[in-house]
Design an enzyme around this catalytic site. Structure first.
Site, PDB file in Angstrom:
ATOM      1  CG  ASN A  14      -1.509   0.914   1.348  1.00 21.04           C
ATOM      2  OD1 ASN A  14      -1.539   2.270   0.651  1.00 21.04           O
ATOM      3  ND2 ASN A  14      -3.334   0.477   1.454  1.00 21.04           N
ATOM      4  CG  ASP A  16      -2.981   4.600   1.181  1.00 21.03           C
ATOM      5  OD1 ASP A  16      -3.701   4.526  -0.307  1.00 21.03           O
ATOM      6  OD2 ASP A  16      -4.212   4.190   1.829  1.00 21.03           O
ATOM      7  CG  HIS A  17       0.648   6.346   4.653  1.00 20.95           C
ATOM      8  ND1 HIS A  17      -0.484   7.327   5.072  1.00 20.95           N
ATOM      9  CD2 HIS A  17       0.104   4.786   5.162  1.00 20.95           C
ATOM     10  CE1 HIS A  17      -1.670   6.472   5.356  1.00 20.95           C
ATOM     11  NE2 HIS A  17      -1.514   5.367   5.211  1.00 20.95           N
ATOM     12  NE  ARG A  25       7.299  21.294   5.501  1.00 22.90           N
ATOM     13  CZ  ARG A  25       8.434  21.201   5.253  1.00 22.90           C
ATOM     14  NH1 ARG A  25       8.730  21.771   4.211  1.00 22.90           N
ATOM     15  NH2 ARG A  25       8.878  21.083   5.907  1.00 22.90           N
ATOM     16  CG  HIS A  50      -7.760   4.032   1.233  1.00 23.20           C
ATOM     17  ND1 HIS A  50      -8.068   4.333   2.531  1.00 23.20           N
ATOM     18  CD2 HIS A  50      -9.309   3.927   0.273  1.00 23.20           C
ATOM     19  CE1 HIS A  50      -9.424   4.214   2.935  1.00 23.20           C
ATOM     20  NE2 HIS A  50     -10.011   4.770   1.882  1.00 23.20           N
ATOM     21  NE  ARG A  52      -8.254   7.299   4.433  1.00 23.20           N
ATOM     22  CZ  ARG A  52      -8.921   6.651   5.307  1.00 23.20           C
ATOM     23  NH1 ARG A  52     -10.682   7.216   5.625  1.00 23.20           N
ATOM     24  NH2 ARG A  52      -9.220   5.593   6.262  1.00 23.20           N
ATOM     25  NE  ARG A  56      -7.800  11.322   5.922  1.00 22.56           N
ATOM     26  CZ  ARG A  56      -7.813  10.839   6.517  1.00 22.56           C
ATOM     27  NH1 ARG A  56      -7.381   9.525   6.973  1.00 22.56           N
ATOM     28  NH2 ARG A  56      -9.554  11.493   7.131  1.00 22.56           N
ATOM     29  CG  HIS A  57      -4.062   8.566   1.331  1.00 23.00           C
ATOM     30  ND1 HIS A  57      -4.571   8.689   0.967  1.00 23.00           N
ATOM     31  CD2 HIS A  57      -3.482   8.583   2.691  1.00 23.00           C
ATOM     32  CE1 HIS A  57      -5.286   7.903   2.211  1.00 23.00           C
ATOM     33  NE2 HIS A  57      -4.763   7.366   2.911  1.00 23.00           N
ATOM     34  CD  GLU A  77      -7.282  -0.174   1.300  1.00 25.90           C
ATOM     35  OE1 GLU A  77      -6.883  -1.997   1.324  1.00 25.90           O
ATOM     36  OE2 GLU A  77      -7.171   0.765   0.937  1.00 25.90           O
ATOM     37  CB  THR A 107      -5.666   4.570  10.102  1.00 30.44           C
ATOM     38  OG1 THR A 107      -5.245   4.281   8.969  1.00 30.44           O
ATOM     39  CG2 THR A 107      -6.027   4.405  11.197  1.00 30.44           C
ATOM     40  CB  THR A 108      -9.390   1.699   7.679  1.00 26.36           C
ATOM     41  OG1 THR A 108      -9.341   3.103   6.217  1.00 26.36           O
ATOM     42  CG2 THR A 108     -11.293   1.130   7.555  1.00 26.36           C
ATOM     43  CD  GLU A 158      -7.460  -6.020   3.069  1.00 26.12           C
ATOM     44  OE1 GLU A 158      -7.870  -5.781   1.438  1.00 26.12           O
ATOM     45  OE2 GLU A 158      -7.077  -5.458   3.400  1.00 26.12           O
ATOM     46  CG  HIS A 198      -5.987  -1.288   9.091  1.00 24.96           C
ATOM     47  ND1 HIS A 198      -5.885  -0.313   8.100  1.00 24.96           N
ATOM     48  CD2 HIS A 198      -5.756  -1.383  10.417  1.00 24.96           C
ATOM     49  CE1 HIS A 198      -6.033   0.978   9.104  1.00 24.96           C
ATOM     50  NE2 HIS A 198      -5.827   0.556  10.230  1.00 24.96           N
ATOM     51  N   GLY A 199      -2.611  -2.176   9.836  1.00 19.41           N
ATOM     52  CA  GLY A 199      -1.838  -1.998  10.819  1.00 19.41           C
ATOM     53  C   GLY A 199      -0.813  -3.430  10.849  1.00 19.41           C
ATOM     54  N   GLY A 220       1.065  -1.368   4.387  1.00 14.62           N
ATOM     55  CA  GLY A 220       1.704  -0.086   4.091  1.00 14.62           C
ATOM     56  C   GLY A 220       2.181   0.331   4.638  1.00 14.62           C
ATOM     57  CG  HIS A 221       1.364   3.649   9.270  1.00 11.55           C
ATOM     58  ND1 HIS A 221       2.608   3.207   9.640  1.00 11.55           N
ATOM     59  CD2 HIS A 221       1.650   5.363   9.244  1.00 11.55           C
ATOM     60  CE1 HIS A 221       2.755   4.622  10.652  1.00 11.55           C
ATOM     61  NE2 HIS A 221       2.888   5.618   9.780  1.00 11.55           N
TER      62      HIS A 221
HETATM   63  C1  LIG Z   1      -8.620   0.347   4.635  1.00 14.32           C
HETATM   64  C2  LIG Z   1      -7.149  -0.088   4.868  1.00 14.32           C
HETATM   65  O1  LIG Z   1      -7.092  -0.376   5.909  1.00 14.32           O
HETATM   66  C3  LIG Z   1      -5.954   0.823   4.934  1.00 14.32           C
HETATM   67  O2  LIG Z   1      -5.957   1.565   3.228  1.00 14.32           O
HETATM   68  C4  LIG Z   1      -5.906   2.202   5.346  1.00 14.32           C
HETATM   69  O3  LIG Z   1      -7.154   2.923   4.229  1.00 14.32           O
HETATM   70  C5  LIG Z   1      -4.786   2.939   4.504  1.00 14.32           C
HETATM   71  O4  LIG Z   1      -5.145   4.007   4.727  1.00 14.32           O
HETATM   72  P1  LIG Z   1      -5.771   4.848   5.850  1.00 14.32           P
HETATM   73  O5  LIG Z   1      -3.937   5.378   6.155  1.00 14.32           O
HETATM   74  O6  LIG Z   1      -5.589   6.810   5.646  1.00 14.32           O
HETATM   75  O7  LIG Z   1      -6.417   4.908   6.580  1.00 14.32           O
HETATM   76  N1  LIG Z   2      -6.577  -2.917   3.470  1.00 16.62           N
HETATM   77  C1  LIG Z   2      -5.337  -2.853   3.932  1.00 16.62           C
HETATM   78  C2  LIG Z   2      -4.090  -1.975   3.699  1.00 16.62           C
HETATM   79  O1  LIG Z   2      -4.320  -1.971   2.916  1.00 16.62           O
HETATM   80  C3  LIG Z   2      -2.494  -0.824   4.405  1.00 16.62           C
HETATM   81  O2  LIG Z   2      -3.176  -0.328   5.641  1.00 16.62           O
HETATM   82  P1  LIG Z   2      -1.944  -0.085   6.500  1.00 16.62           P
HETATM   83  O3  LIG Z   2      -0.959  -1.006   6.423  1.00 16.62           O
HETATM   84  O4  LIG Z   2      -1.341   1.397   6.321  1.00 16.62           O
HETATM   85  O5  LIG Z   2      -2.755  -0.343   7.776  1.00 16.62           O
END
Ligand SMILES: CC(=O)[C@@H](O)[C@H](O)COP(=O)(O)O
Ligand SMILES: NCC(=O)COP(=O)(O)O
Length: 262
Positions: A14, A16-17, A25, A50, A52, A56-57, A77, A107-108, A158, A198-199, A220-221
């Site tokens: 993922n 997103d971040h 910035r 994702h 949104r 936001r990202h 997503e 976050t979700t 998922e 997630h997480g 992702g994170h």
């Molecule tokens: C659906 C999910 O679990 C992730 O994609 C999460 O949404 C990551 O993006 P956010 O950190 O914006 O929630």
């Molecule tokens: N669907 C979960 C995802 O895409 C990644 O979530 P996270 O690792 O950023 O919490």
């Protein structure tokens, strides 16, 4: 549909971040497209992003550009809204994971309530399937939600692993892990492909990757965070290695899954 026998657990990275940092910035960098290509080269099996409602990202432009250049699969997503349905039907990612969204959330926070939104989600899934998009529903590890997902025709679920990841005591974590195990069993017995995410991080992912029947983990994170110190290539390779080791430590027979794209 063509099926193949596959073993091991796939990694969806993922991005997103990467876009969160860009947004902080309002710069042109870091470029999420570059991140996706590096992740693919490092062994990602798919790229998750994702879009949104509040942007936001990830931005629409990221989705559009990436769809044309990914060599693996895009897992988009999004919330099950009219706006997002139109975008998905236009861009046609390989996979679309429907998630709940609250503007105020950090976050979700949980899974979709498929039971309560059964009719809306049935129509939404049918619209995406018609456009050639495989639909996944992001749900909590609850039997009623899994059964409802199958009943409305979603081929993939998922399982939301956030409660497991956030559990503060070993006992609470074990309880959440067991719920996820049962959810995977139920989903597989209903003929669903079962993903999770997630997480998840480099430590807590091990027990999830070792659950027989889990097909793909979306992470992702923690990967983007490690990339600050190790580079994205190394962060993806490290995660792949941790997942592969967890699977190898708990060998399971191959599961049958729809064939992946190129
Ligand atoms: C659906 C999910 O679990 C992730 O994609 C999460 O949404 C990551 O993006 P956010 O950190 O914006 O929630
Ligand atoms: N669907 C979960 C995802 O895409 C990644 O979530 P996270 O690792 O950023 O919490």
């Amino acid at each position: 549909m063509h099926h193949e026998t596959v073993t091991g657990v796939l990694l969806g990275v993922n991005i997103d971040h990467v876009a969160t940092i860009r947004r902080a910035r309002g710069t042109r960098y870091p470029e999420p497209i570059q991140a996706a290509l590096v992740a693919e080269q490092a062994g990602a099996d798919s790229i998750t992003l994702h879009l949104r409602e509040d942007r936001r990202h990830i931005q629409e432009r990221d989705v559009e550009l990436l769809c044309g250049i990914l060599q693996t699969r895009m897992n988009l997503e999004m919330a099950a809204t009219r706006e997002m349905g139109a975008i998905a039907c236009r861009v046609t990612p390989a996979d679309c994971c429907l998630v709940p969204e609250r503007r105020e959330e950090l976050t979700t926070e949980g899974g979709l309530d498929v039971v309560a939104q059964r009719d809306h989600l049935r129509d939404f899934c049918a619209q995406l399937a018609e456009a050639g998009v495989r639909v996944s529903l992001f749900i909590d590890a609850e039997p009623a939600q899994i059964e409802a997902a199958q009943a409305i025709g979603a081929p993939v679920i998922e399982i939301h692993t956030g409660h497991y990841a956030d559990a503060v005591s070993p006992v609470a974590r074990a309880v959440e892990l067991e719920r996820i195990r049962r959810a995977v069993d139920l989903g597989r017995s209903l003929g669903l492909q079962v993903n999770a995410g997630h997480g998840l991080d480099y430590h807590n992912v091990k027990a999830i990757a070792a659950i027989p029947g889990v097909r793909e983990l979306n992470i992702g994170h923690s990967i983007v965070a490690r990339a600050i110190f190790s580079g994205l290539d190394g962060a993806v390779r490290d995660m792949k290695a941790v997942i592969d080791a967890a699977c190898a430590a708990d060998p399971r027979p191959g599961v049958t899954s729809p064939a992946r794209g190129a």
